[in-house]
Design a protein around this motif. Structure first.
Motif: not given
Lengths: 339, 360
Positions: A171-198
């Motif tokens: 099952l492939r994630l939608p294109e824009g939700l792949r990859g990670a946001i990098v703030i400083g040195d910390a990488a957070m996967e975008k999808y996980r952020v969405i999961a937290v919000v949901l």
């Protein structure tokens, strides 16, 4: 002076005492982990990942704990709704292929939400059927409940094989939700952020519904004393069924998120998380939504931190956590069902 | 029959109490007792050995579920301990009888201690809670077994050699008996068959003793049993330990037969589901149900698939959609699952209970 008047002014309804100790466990655990992990950025990555996982587990477990609290039914087949939710999202994704592959973030999120909506509708309907056909005849008989829901799970799992085949499906994630946001040195996967919000959103809504609406009042009263609620003229049966449908739909929602998280679909995926879900609702206290929320986050945090610090221990960490919590509070963090 | 009749004491006075059931049980017994001669070949012998082992495993589970009313999901854990006891002893020491004995004793002690611990920790709580806790403990144990690579061989499991007498190359006589060469494989089969028979009769003795009656009283109404002066927790714990010990021995026998022990063959949740299906379809609360349940299930597992495959092929060539999938050879569990659900509803007494009712 009249003491009666004074007592009348001071004696109002007794205030509900909120037990904050279990809530404090979460930040304490995070703080303890920080020096152990060492690097701050790794810690942030781990914590966000854990929160995302915790939210998904919460979504999957909340329905089960509600159903248990209200109906005194432990649904061993709960995992089936998770699996079904995941597989149904596959069907929903079919016509939305354009949205999934598009680079427009809104279309991507739209595709995810559409999946969730369809999955929730289907698993809700399935829950209704499951309640009618499988569970209704065995209210109040624990042994039969366990057996019959297990049987329902076996049959449903095999039906998934019949409909979608036995091999795992990617099952492939939608294109824009792949990859990670990098703030400083910390990488957070975008999808996980969405999961937290949901997850937070659903928890918030559940909390509001349970504590601020009449339906919530009836549900909580039903957990305490179903006969009394019935005697007051409310149709508790209808409430039961409603809660079961909502619980199944939530499991479906959790299933969709979990499937995108693992990126593969297997018919047994629901059963695999079932163990984790049971651990979470035991930790939280059977029947308690708040306890379930904290339990899910605790389990996920412990799993992620130990996964980083001592990978060999990670898989068994949730069991150790459960044992520790039960030694502290034998009924779980927030015991609700007094049965 | 007279109380001092040898059959009476062998069966502990618990007769099949139905002519059909008695006939079926006799057929199963004869088939299993003469399996190497009646059905030559390695596949049928394999099926027969599996039936023997599962009769014990299912009977020991029935001691918990059917007689005491405890739902445990940790039964495969004890089965696995037995299997790993043999595997570790045979793999790390020489494949001799003393080493095997040590392996079995250590496994038994470990299993019973663990059962006691789980029992004392959680048997006070309600059925539902105990079911969940055992599920968690069993999954933790399965994880442990697959993680401890050095001891258990991890996911790959262990293959090992067993004492020389039990190996296929061993010959007991130079001449074939009734056209069958008595080799170590057949000796192993008879070791399994006789142990299974002995354990089954022992279980029958247990459930028909005063102790067994107390267990049934607890199943019917634990509150009242407690009020009568029986320490419910003690009885439940002892039943749990007994059942764990029996399951361990079943694991030992299976390990001797397969000469391999791994997480998938001993600890997987699928086996736990199989056991549940066998108990319920055969009939809870009667040990004869374990015999029928195990025999039917394992025969179905091995032979129903072939039939279903043929049927599915026929449907497929007829061009009917979806139906071939429903009857696909791998979907036999679907039909047993449906049978399971129906039997919990409509005949909770299982096949054995139904046969006994029909007699009346």
């Amino acid at each position: 002076m009249s003491t009666a008047a004074e007592t009348a002014s001071t004696v109002t309804l007794p205030k509900v005492r909120v037990d904050y100790l279990p809530v404090l466990l979460v930040p304490i655990l995070m703080l303890v982990a920080l020096p152990l992990v060492g690097s701050f950025s790794t810690w942030v990555t781990l914590t966000v990942a854990a929160l995302a996982m915790g939210m998904m587990i919460f979504l999957m477990a909340s329905g089960l704990t509600l159903v248990f609290g209200l109906m005194d039914v432990l649904n061993f087949g709960h995992g089936v709704f998770i699996s079904f939710g995941a597989y149904v999202s596959l069907v929903a994704l079919g016509p939305l292929a354009g949205w999934v592959e598009s680079t427009n973030l809104w279309l991507n999120v739209g595709a995810l939400l559409a999946c969730i909506l369809v999955a929730m509708l289907v698993t809700g309907a399935l829950g209704y059927a499951f309640e009618r056909v499988v569970i209704r005849p065995v209210y109040g008989q624990h042994l039969k409940q366990i057996l019959i829901t297990m049987g329902g799970m076996i049959v449903a799992e095999q039906m998934i094989h019949v409909i979608w085949g036995a091999s795992p499906i990617p099952l492939r994630l939608p294109e824009g939700l792949r990859g990670a946001i990098v703030i400083g040195d910390a990488a957070m996967e975008k999808y996980r952020v969405i999961a937290v919000v949901l997850g937070l959103l659903v928890f918030g809504v559940m909390h509001l519904v349970l504590n601020r609406t009449k339906i919530g009042l009836l549900i909580r009263a039903g957990v305490e004393n179903p006969e009394m609620v019935e005697a007051l003229g409310y149709k508790i049966r209808r409430l039961f069924v409603g809660v079961f449908i909502v619980g199944s739909a939530l499991a479906g929602l959790g299933g969709v998120l979990w499937a995108f998280y693992r990126q593969t679909l297997t018919a047994g995926m629901g059963m695999e998380v079932n163990v984790l879900i049971f651990i979470v609702i035991i930790i939280g206290g059977l029947g308690s939504v708040g306890g379930c929320f904290i339990g899910a986050i605790l389990v996920a945090l412990v799993a992620n931190y130990t996964g980083f610090l001592a990978p060999k221990l990670a898989l068994g960490s949730s069991i150790l956590l459960m044992v520790a919590i039960l030694l502290w509070r034998p009924q779980g963090l927030y015991p609700v069902a007094k049965r | 029959m007279l109380p001092n009749n040898p059959i009476h004491s062998l069966l502990s006075g618990d007769y099949p109490r139905s002519r059909v059931l008695g006939a079926v049980l006799s057929i199963v017994l004869v088939c299993l007792a003469f399996a190497p001669f009646l059905f030559p070949g390695s596949q049928p012998l394999n099926v027969a050995a599996k039936i023997c082992v599962f009769v014990i495993l299912v009977a020991s589970y029935d001691l918990l579920l059917g007689y005491t009313g405890i739902v445990s999901f940790a039964h495969t854990m004890f089965y696995g301990i037995g299997g790993y006891g043999v595997a570790i002893a045979m793999y790390n020491f020489s494949p001799t009888w003393p080493a095997l004995g040590i392996g079995i004793v250590v496994a038994l002690v470990l299993a019973i201690l663990l059962a006691l611990l789980i029992g004392l920790f959680s048997l006070r709580v309600r059925a539902i809670f105990f079911a969940m806790i055992t599920l968690a403990v069993a999954s933790a144990f399965a994880i442990l077994a697959s993680q401890l690579n050095e001891i258990t061989g991890g996911e790959d499991g262990r293959s090992y050699r067993i004492p020389e007498m039990l190996r296929p190359a061993f010959r007991l006589f130079d001449e074939p008996v009734m056209g069958v060469m008595i080799n170590g494989r057949i000796l192993t089969y008879y070791l399994i068959f006789l142990s299974a028979l002995l354990l089954f009769l022992l279980a029958l003795r247990v459930v028909n003793s005063p102790f067994g009656r107390v267990l049934q009283a607890i199943r019917e109404n634990d509150f009242r049993a407690e009020a009568l002066g029986y320490r419910v927790v003690v009885y439940r714990s002892v039943a749990n330990c007994l059942s764990a010990g029996m399951a361990t021995l079943a694991g030992v026998l299976m390990a001797l037969w397969l000469r391999y022990t791994g997480p998938d063959t001993t600890l997987s949740f699928a086996i736990m589901i199989d056991i549940l299906l066998m108990v319920v379809i055969g009939g809870m609360g009667t040990l004869y149900g374990a015999v029928l349940g195990a025999a039917i299930f394992i025969l179905a597992q091995n032979y129903l698939q072939v039939l279903m495959g043929k049927f599915s092929g026929m449907l497929e060539s007829a061009g009917i959609p979806l139906l071939p999938n429903l009857f696909h050879a791998d979907r036999w569990l679907l039909w047993l699952g449906i049978l399971f659900v129906l039997s919990v509803y409509f005949f909770p007494v299982g096949i054995v209970g139904k046969l006994r009712q029909m007699r009346r």
